[in-house]
Scaffold this active site. Structure first.
Site, PDB file in Angstrom:
ATOM      1  N   ASP A  50      41.572  28.428  25.200  1.00 39.01           N
ATOM      2  CA  ASP A  50      40.838  29.590  24.720  1.00 39.01           C
ATOM      3  C   ASP A  50      41.658  30.416  23.738  1.00 39.01           C
ATOM      4  O   ASP A  50      42.761  30.856  24.049  1.00 39.01           O
ATOM      5  CB  ASP A  50      40.432  30.461  25.913  1.00 39.01           C
ATOM      6  CG  ASP A  50      39.569  31.629  25.491  1.00 39.01           C
ATOM      7  OD1 ASP A  50      40.130  32.702  25.223  1.00 39.01           O
ATOM      8  OD2 ASP A  50      38.341  31.455  25.409  1.00 39.01           O
ATOM      9  N   ARG A  51      41.121  30.622  22.552  1.00 37.26           N
ATOM     10  CA  ARG A  51      41.840  31.323  21.500  1.00 37.26           C
ATOM     11  C   ARG A  51      41.986  32.809  21.808  1.00 37.26           C
ATOM     12  O   ARG A  51      43.024  33.410  21.543  1.00 37.26           O
ATOM     13  CB  ARG A  51      41.121  31.156  20.153  1.00 37.26           C
ATOM     14  CG  ARG A  51      41.330  29.802  19.475  1.00 37.26           C
ATOM     15  CD  ARG A  51      40.698  28.638  20.195  1.00 37.26           C
ATOM     16  NE  ARG A  51      39.233  28.752  20.247  1.00 37.26           N
ATOM     17  CZ  ARG A  51      38.457  28.057  21.086  1.00 37.26           C
ATOM     18  NH1 ARG A  51      38.983  27.224  21.973  1.00 37.26           N
ATOM     19  NH2 ARG A  51      37.135  28.190  21.065  1.00 37.26           N
ATOM     20  N   CYS A  85      36.419  26.837  12.896  1.00 42.92           N
ATOM     21  CA  CYS A  85      36.619  27.892  13.894  1.00 42.92           C
ATOM     22  C   CYS A  85      37.570  28.905  13.291  1.00 42.92           C
ATOM     23  O   CYS A  85      38.729  28.564  13.000  1.00 42.92           O
ATOM     24  CB  CYS A  85      37.200  27.331  15.193  1.00 42.92           C
ATOM     25  SG  CYS A  85      37.622  28.613  16.413  1.00 42.92           S
ATOM     26  N   ASN A  86      37.096  30.112  13.080  1.00 44.69           N
ATOM     27  CA  ASN A  86      37.933  31.141  12.471  1.00 44.69           C
ATOM     28  C   ASN A  86      39.137  31.478  13.341  1.00 44.69           C
ATOM     29  O   ASN A  86      40.277  31.497  12.881  1.00 44.69           O
ATOM     30  CB  ASN A  86      37.108  32.407  12.221  1.00 44.69           C
ATOM     31  CG  ASN A  86      36.159  32.273  11.050  1.00 44.69           C
ATOM     32  OD1 ASN A  86      36.496  32.556   9.912  1.00 44.69           O
ATOM     33  ND2 ASN A  86      34.931  31.843  11.328  1.00 44.69           N
ATOM     34  N   ALA A  88      40.731  29.881  15.623  1.00 48.19           N
ATOM     35  CA  ALA A  88      41.743  28.831  15.753  1.00 48.19           C
ATOM     36  C   ALA A  88      42.694  28.799  14.571  1.00 48.19           C
ATOM     37  O   ALA A  88      43.797  28.229  14.670  1.00 48.19           O
ATOM     38  CB  ALA A  88      41.064  27.477  15.927  1.00 48.19           C
ATOM     39  N   LYS A 157      27.033  30.943  22.222  1.00 48.20           N
ATOM     40  CA  LYS A 157      27.661  29.731  22.761  1.00 48.20           C
ATOM     41  C   LYS A 157      26.885  29.187  23.958  1.00 48.20           C
ATOM     42  O   LYS A 157      26.886  27.978  24.217  1.00 48.20           O
ATOM     43  CB  LYS A 157      29.107  30.025  23.158  1.00 48.20           C
ATOM     44  CG  LYS A 157      30.077  30.139  21.984  1.00 48.20           C
ATOM     45  CD  LYS A 157      31.483  30.445  22.478  1.00 48.20           C
ATOM     46  CE  LYS A 157      32.494  30.519  21.332  1.00 48.20           C
ATOM     47  NZ  LYS A 157      32.803  29.201  20.757  1.00 48.20           N
ATOM     48  N   CYS A 188      32.967  34.424  12.420  1.00 43.23           N
ATOM     49  CA  CYS A 188      32.965  33.571  13.607  1.00 43.23           C
ATOM     50  C   CYS A 188      31.867  32.550  13.371  1.00 43.23           C
ATOM     51  O   CYS A 188      30.773  32.912  12.932  1.00 43.23           O
ATOM     52  CB  CYS A 188      32.700  34.383  14.877  1.00 43.23           C
ATOM     53  SG  CYS A 188      32.528  33.347  16.349  1.00 43.23           S
TER      54      CYS A 188
END
Length: 223
Positions: A50-51, A85-86, A88, A157, A188
């Protein structure tokens, strides 16, 4: 017709956003037949650490997993890499297996084409905590209300693409405009799944679409 290098996609964060990115690659390619599209290798891994937790120092770094995914894609034949994915991108430095197309840089470049004095971003906690857009932008970046954006992204999500979720994000964008943002970045990859240009009173930069355009440009072979 265009010819392309093979694209490797570091995905799964989340799966729907990765599928959206792949659809953008198909839609934006200048293709008249199947053979005119780029070859795309995809690692859609929903188990990347999880970022948001990592950015808070409450979980493992995604870096080693992202690096391994990149290495695997290159081993399979990818010539360049993209990651829809921003958040990440806070660990993009771990991706060294091949040329990497930055989503952050692509979105900022499209935002700056409007010559804004301020940019607003609708982003999750990790993207804001690591100041990914602030570091890349030439103008001040205003953050959307995390108390609104984070729950909306979590809902998307989980499959919620309702008018209520869209209205929440549109409201967060409107508040950024009131605060002086002249361009909004959907920072995002879940946000563009529900929020469109008609929902925002200033130009809306879709980071997924920006990455798709930049990836195709980087993959395109001359001649």
């Amino acid at each position: 017709m265009p010819r392309y290098r093979t694209i490797g996609v570091i995905g799964g964060m989340g799966p729907a956003a990765t599928a959206d990115f792949l659809a953008r690659l198909v839609a934006l390619a200048d293709a008249a037949s199947d053979a005119d599209h780029p070859r795309v290798l995809v690692d859609s891994n929903p188990n990347v650490p999880d970022r948001n937790a990592a950015a808070r120092g409450e979980g493992p770094s995604p870096g080693p997993v992202l690096a391994a995914m990149a290495e695997g894609l290159v081993a399979q034949g990818a010539d360049l890499l993209a990651m829809p994915c921003n958040a990440a991108h806070g660990w993009a430095g771990a991706i060294t297996a091949g040329p990497f197309v930055s989503m952050i840089d692509a979105a900022v470049a499209e935002a700056m084409a409007h010559a804004p004095r301020r940019i607003g971003v609708l982003a999750v906690g990790a993207t804001l905590a690591l100041d990914l857009y602030g570091k890349a932008s030439q103008v001040p970046v205003l953050a959307g209300d995390l108390a609104v954006v984070q729950p909306a992204v979590t809902a998307i999500k989980a499959g919620d693409r309702s008018a209520v979720t869209r209205a929440a994000l549109a409201g967060a964008a409107e508040r950024l405009v009131v605060d002086g943002a002249e361009v909004i970045i959907a920072a995002c990859t879940e946000v563009p799944l529900v929020l469109g240009a008609d929902d925002v009173p200033v130009p809306l930069v879709d980071s997924t679409a920006a990455l798709a355009r930049a990836t195709l440009a980087a993959a395109r072979l001359s001649g």
